[in-house]
Design an enzyme around this catalytic site. Structure first.
Site, PDB file in Angstrom:
ATOM      1  N   PHE A 152     -16.169  31.145 -29.428  1.00  0.00           N
ATOM      2  CA  PHE A 152     -15.136  31.813 -30.235  1.00  0.00           C
ATOM      3  C   PHE A 152     -15.701  32.524 -31.462  1.00  0.00           C
ATOM      4  O   PHE A 152     -15.040  33.396 -32.029  1.00  0.00           O
ATOM      5  CB  PHE A 152     -14.096  30.773 -30.710  1.00  0.00           C
ATOM      6  CG  PHE A 152     -14.544  29.962 -31.897  1.00  0.00           C
ATOM      7  CD1 PHE A 152     -14.405  30.461 -33.200  1.00  0.00           C
ATOM      8  CD2 PHE A 152     -15.155  28.731 -31.738  1.00  0.00           C
ATOM      9  CE1 PHE A 152     -14.856  29.732 -34.298  1.00  0.00           C
ATOM     10  CE2 PHE A 152     -15.598  28.003 -32.827  1.00  0.00           C
ATOM     11  CZ  PHE A 152     -15.449  28.505 -34.109  1.00  0.00           C
ATOM     12  N   LYS A 176     -16.389  35.424 -18.928  1.00  0.00           N
ATOM     13  CA  LYS A 176     -15.334  34.467 -19.283  1.00  0.00           C
ATOM     14  C   LYS A 176     -15.381  34.314 -20.803  1.00  0.00           C
ATOM     15  O   LYS A 176     -16.168  33.539 -21.342  1.00  0.00           O
ATOM     16  CB  LYS A 176     -15.601  33.123 -18.586  1.00  0.00           C
ATOM     17  CG  LYS A 176     -14.396  32.237 -18.346  1.00  0.00           C
ATOM     18  CD  LYS A 176     -13.676  31.762 -19.571  1.00  0.00           C
ATOM     19  CE  LYS A 176     -14.380  30.699 -20.366  1.00  0.00           C
ATOM     20  NZ  LYS A 176     -13.690  30.395 -21.642  1.00  0.00           N
ATOM     21  N   GLU A 179     -11.332  31.307 -24.848  1.00  0.00           N
ATOM     22  CA  GLU A 179      -9.868  31.333 -24.724  1.00  0.00           C
ATOM     23  C   GLU A 179      -9.197  31.293 -26.099  1.00  0.00           C
ATOM     24  O   GLU A 179      -7.995  31.511 -26.215  1.00  0.00           O
ATOM     25  CB  GLU A 179      -9.382  30.169 -23.843  1.00  0.00           C
ATOM     26  CG  GLU A 179      -9.538  28.771 -24.440  1.00  0.00           C
ATOM     27  CD  GLU A 179     -10.956  28.190 -24.291  1.00  0.00           C
ATOM     28  OE1 GLU A 179     -11.934  28.949 -24.278  1.00  0.00           O
ATOM     29  OE2 GLU A 179     -11.046  26.943 -24.221  1.00  0.00           O
ATOM     30  N   CYS A 284     -23.750  30.278 -35.645  1.00  0.00           N
ATOM     31  CA  CYS A 284     -24.784  29.376 -35.127  1.00  0.00           C
ATOM     32  C   CYS A 284     -26.049  29.473 -35.973  1.00  0.00           C
ATOM     33  O   CYS A 284     -26.901  28.609 -35.918  1.00  0.00           O
ATOM     34  CB  CYS A 284     -25.115  29.722 -33.688  1.00  0.00           C
ATOM     35  SG  CYS A 284     -25.826  31.351 -33.536  1.00  0.00           S
ATOM     36  N   GLU A 385     -23.457  19.019 -36.176  1.00  0.00           N
ATOM     37  CA  GLU A 385     -23.187  20.402 -36.580  1.00  0.00           C
ATOM     38  C   GLU A 385     -21.733  20.438 -37.072  1.00  0.00           C
ATOM     39  O   GLU A 385     -20.808  20.178 -36.302  1.00  0.00           O
ATOM     40  CB  GLU A 385     -23.361  21.337 -35.376  1.00  0.00           C
ATOM     41  CG  GLU A 385     -23.149  22.794 -35.722  1.00  0.00           C
ATOM     42  CD  GLU A 385     -23.209  23.714 -34.491  1.00  0.00           C
ATOM     43  OE1 GLU A 385     -22.773  23.319 -33.403  1.00  0.00           O
ATOM     44  OE2 GLU A 385     -23.701  24.846 -34.649  1.00  0.00           O
TER      45      GLU A 385
HETATM   46  P1  NAD Z   1     -17.667  25.613 -26.934  1.00  0.00           P
HETATM   47  O1  NAD Z   1     -18.858  25.009 -26.315  1.00  0.00           O
HETATM   48  O2  NAD Z   1     -16.505  24.742 -27.240  1.00  0.00           O
HETATM   49  O3  NAD Z   1     -17.089  26.783 -25.981  1.00  0.00           O
HETATM   50  C1  NAD Z   1     -17.960  27.719 -25.397  1.00  0.00           C
HETATM   51  C2  NAD Z   1     -17.388  28.139 -24.046  1.00  0.00           C
HETATM   52  O4  NAD Z   1     -17.337  26.993 -23.193  1.00  0.00           O
HETATM   53  C3  NAD Z   1     -15.972  28.698 -24.153  1.00  0.00           C
HETATM   54  O5  NAD Z   1     -15.870  29.844 -23.343  1.00  0.00           O
HETATM   55  C4  NAD Z   1     -15.097  27.560 -23.649  1.00  0.00           C
HETATM   56  O6  NAD Z   1     -13.972  28.008 -22.952  1.00  0.00           O
HETATM   57  C5  NAD Z   1     -16.002  26.787 -22.713  1.00  0.00           C
HETATM   58  N1  NAD Z   1     -15.718  25.340 -22.715  1.00  0.00           N
HETATM   59  C6  NAD Z   1     -15.210  24.601 -23.736  1.00  0.00           C
HETATM   60  N2  NAD Z   1     -15.116  23.294 -23.387  1.00  0.00           N
HETATM   61  C7  NAD Z   1     -15.568  23.215 -22.125  1.00  0.00           C
HETATM   62  C8  NAD Z   1     -15.739  22.123 -21.216  1.00  0.00           C
HETATM   63  N3  NAD Z   1     -15.403  20.879 -21.534  1.00  0.00           N
HETATM   64  N4  NAD Z   1     -16.259  22.389 -19.999  1.00  0.00           N
HETATM   65  C9  NAD Z   1     -16.606  23.651 -19.641  1.00  0.00           C
HETATM   66  N5  NAD Z   1     -16.457  24.707 -20.471  1.00  0.00           N
HETATM   67  C10 NAD Z   1     -15.948  24.504 -21.692  1.00  0.00           C
HETATM   68  O7  NAD Z   1     -18.170  26.402 -28.233  1.00  0.00           O
HETATM   69  P2  NAD Z   1     -17.297  27.111 -29.347  1.00  0.00           P
HETATM   70  O8  NAD Z   1     -16.626  26.063 -30.170  1.00  0.00           O
HETATM   71  O9  NAD Z   1     -16.485  28.193 -28.754  1.00  0.00           O
HETATM   72  O10 NAD Z   1     -18.452  27.803 -30.206  1.00  0.00           O
HETATM   73  C11 NAD Z   1     -19.138  27.168 -31.248  1.00  0.00           C
HETATM   74  C12 NAD Z   1     -20.464  26.609 -30.788  1.00  0.00           C
HETATM   75  O11 NAD Z   1     -21.255  27.648 -30.233  1.00  0.00           O
HETATM   76  C13 NAD Z   1     -21.303  26.039 -31.940  1.00  0.00           C
HETATM   77  O12 NAD Z   1     -21.923  24.866 -31.495  1.00  0.00           O
HETATM   78  C14 NAD Z   1     -22.334  27.116 -32.210  1.00  0.00           C
HETATM   79  O13 NAD Z   1     -23.528  26.674 -32.792  1.00  0.00           O
HETATM   80  C15 NAD Z   1     -22.565  27.618 -30.823  1.00  0.00           C
HETATM   81  N6  NAD Z   1     -23.124  28.951 -30.844  1.00  0.00           N
HETATM   82  C16 NAD Z   1     -24.445  29.074 -30.556  1.00  0.00           C
HETATM   83  C17 NAD Z   1     -25.041  30.322 -30.609  1.00  0.00           C
HETATM   84  C18 NAD Z   1     -26.505  30.489 -30.308  1.00  0.00           C
HETATM   85  O14 NAD Z   1     -26.926  31.611 -30.091  1.00  0.00           O
HETATM   86  N7  NAD Z   1     -27.282  29.424 -30.290  1.00  0.00           N
HETATM   87  C19 NAD Z   1     -24.287  31.456 -30.962  1.00  0.00           C
HETATM   88  C20 NAD Z   1     -22.926  31.273 -31.242  1.00  0.00           C
HETATM   89  C21 NAD Z   1     -22.357  30.009 -31.177  1.00  0.00           C
END
Ligand code: NAD
Length: 501
Positions: A152, A176, A179, A284, A385
């Site tokens: 997000f 994808k 959401e 991140c 984090e």
């Molecule tokens: P998230 O892991 O909750 O969601 C990421 C994606 O996974 C979304 O599209 C979501 O729909 C899906 N998802 C969520 N729960 C799921 C599950 N149980 N099973 C399968 N798919 C699922 O992450 P977020 O909260 O959207 O984003 C923040 C995180 O992303 C932080 O940890 C941040 O550090 C990381 N991030 C990392 C980078 C990088 O380049 N290292 C860049 C941006 C964000």
């Protein structure tokens, strides 16, 4: 309840309404206003998107490189023309300030520009006369259907890390988006279609866990890019790898900034504040731990004073420095970690719970800049984090002690040092075990001439997003070893040894 638009799927070039019965609201995190409804796509819809991509790949893979490049030249122009419009959508659904939303789009735009130079990026290698009369060269061929799952916090930049480079390499794609804020991503997708990406080459499905699992399992998807949390990324990596896919996962972080006492104080304090509290700490690459070495520990009161001056509010309003966090659940989590930090003995130098707000924003998910000192490994605020506007300060007596602290942390996304000593900076760059290193640069994310190089627990898979590495990720390297005969080179007899000579 006032009706809101439904976010659509993109399948085979058509923006279509999902047939699902499961929907969730997209909400403005500053006001709780409902903006749209996003579908949790059905398994059949995921299947249809992959089938459309599979069909489109058959012709797209043979499209000349110049034709592919020109689509991205047009696309970058369209993004520039619409940057303010997309930024307004992004701020409304994600919360970051308008200027920061433009930055989010701009960093993605740079990857689109990079995709337009695919002609130079996808060239192979050739070695002449590797054996007598034999040449070897490489082909970088597209893989087929690739997919991307995005978080997000950068709804423009991260989708743009993925589909432009995959498609420029000759693949088709299923995206994808998160959401929680899919609307700005969808506007960028509409512009990509307007730029000339043919039907089926780019497809979009929406959803959560079930859709992600369907993508991991689908046997016709050859490669998967994921950016998000460590918990979900690890699951995606394991599940998709088991299903035979090539996978790259960029995940969670805990980025440390070392401050040496010889650092330029004004620059350093401003850089720390921007990197810790910008985007409400939901980057991140946010600096979430400052390691103050020796006398730099005396700078804490000034750091607090500057952080206190940041304006917390609606990102759409001019003058706002810190917008809301993405959801009520995220706000509760950040606040509970602040309470835990206090209970575990850290010193709360600045408490961002209940920040001063305009009357209309009482319902928003706001947490103001928060600073803890005396933070140590073993405390939840250090080990987890937080992904909110919370800066943890740890002390160290020397550069070596600070480096040892960072190297003992499992994450390896980004780190930085503030100093005026070239020798200290060089020692840091050599000894630190983190993938993206800054020297007086608070958020050292490389431009797309390079690749994103997070490491250790912040990454699974070998190759990073964008830059040269992603061309290798999105293509199969074939080597061709060839020999041509004419009458003067025809050899006589059978040779049963391994040598080509
Ligand atoms: P998230 O892991 O909750 O969601 C990421 C994606 O996974 C979304 O599209 C979501 O729909 C899906 N998802 C969520 N729960 C799921 C599950 N149980 N099973 C399968 N798919 C699922 O992450 P977020 O909260 O959207 O984003 C923040 C995180 O992303 C932080 O940890 C941040 O550090 C990381 N991030 C990392 C980078 C990088 O380049 N290292 C860049 C941006 C964000």
């Amino acid at each position: 309840m006032k009706p809101v638009p439904n976010v659509r799927l993109l399948i085979a070039g058509e923006f279509v309404e999902s047939r699902t019965t499961e929907w969730r609201d997209v909400v403005n995190p500053a006001t709780q206003q409902r903006l749209a409804r996003v579908p949790m796509a059905t398994r059949d819809e995921v299947g249809a998107a992959v089938a459309a991509a599979q069909k489109a790949f058959k012709t797209w893979r043979h499209t000349p490189i110049g034709v592919r490049a020109r689509i991205f030249l047009k696309y970058q122009q369209l993004i520039r023309e619409h940057i303010k419009e997309v930024a307004a959508i992004l701020t409304a659904e994600q919360g970051k300030t308008l200027a920061d939303a433009e930055g989010d789009i701009f960093r993605g735009l740079e990857v689109v520009e990079h995709a337009a130079s695919i002609g130079n990026l996808q060239m192979g290698e050739l070695a002449n006369n590797v054996a007598s009369g034999v040449d070897t060269y490489t082909l970088q061929q597209p893989l087929g259907v690739c997919a991307g799952i995005t978080p997000f916090n950068f709804p423009a930049m991260i989708p743009l890390w993925m589909f432009p480079m995959a498609i420029a390499c000759g693949n088709s794609f299923v995206l994808k988006p998160s959401e929680q804020d899919p609307m700005s991503t969808m506007r960028l997708v509409e512009l990509a279609i307007e730029a000339g990406i043919p039907p089926g080459v780019l497809n979009v499905v929406h959803g959560g866990e079930e859709v992600v699992n369907a993508i991991c399992d689908h046997r016709d998807i050859k490669a998967l890019s994921f950016v998000g949390s460590t918990r979900v990324g690890t699951h995606v990596y394991n599940r998709a790898s088991l299903a035979g896919k090539r996978v790259q996962c960029m995940m969670g972080a805990k980025n440390h900034a070392i401050v040496l006492p010889d650092a330029h104080k004004e620059q350093t304090l401003n850089a720390l504040i921007g990197a810790a509290f910008g985007a409400a700490g939901q980057r991140c690459m946010a600096v979430s731990v400052a390691v103050l070495v020796g006398e730099a520990q005396q700078w804490i009161p000034e750091l607090v004073e500057r952080a206190q001056k940041l304006v917390v509010g609606d990102g759409a309003v001019a003058g706002t420095d810190v917008g809301p966090v993405i959801s009520c659940a995220a706000k509760e989590r950040v606040e509970s970690l602040i309470a835990r930090g206090l209970a575990e003995g850290a010193v709360l130098e600045l408490d961002g719970r209940l920040p001063p707000l305009d009357g209309g924003l009482r319902e928003g998910n706001f947490v103001g800049p928060t600073i803890f000192s005396g933070v140590k490994p073993g405390m939840a605020i250090y080990d987890q984090e937080i992904f909110g506007p919370v800066l943890c300060i740890a002390g160290a007596s020397s550069l070596d002690e600070a480096i040892a602290l960072i190297n003992a942390n499992p994450n390896g996304n980004g780190t930085t040092i503030f100093t005026q000593s070239g020798a200290a900076a060089r020692r840091f760059q050599e000894e630190i075990d983190v993938g993206q290193v800054g020297i007086n640069v608070p958020i050292p994310v490389p431009v797309p001439l390079f690749s994103f190089t997070g490491s250790r627990a912040s990454k699974l898979g070998d190759l990073g997003p964008y830059g040269k590495q992603v061309v290798l990720f999105y293509t199969q390297t074939k080597t061709v070893t060839e020999r041509w005969f004419d009458d003067s080179t025809v050899s006589t007899g059978v040779n049963t040894t391994i040598s080509l000579r």
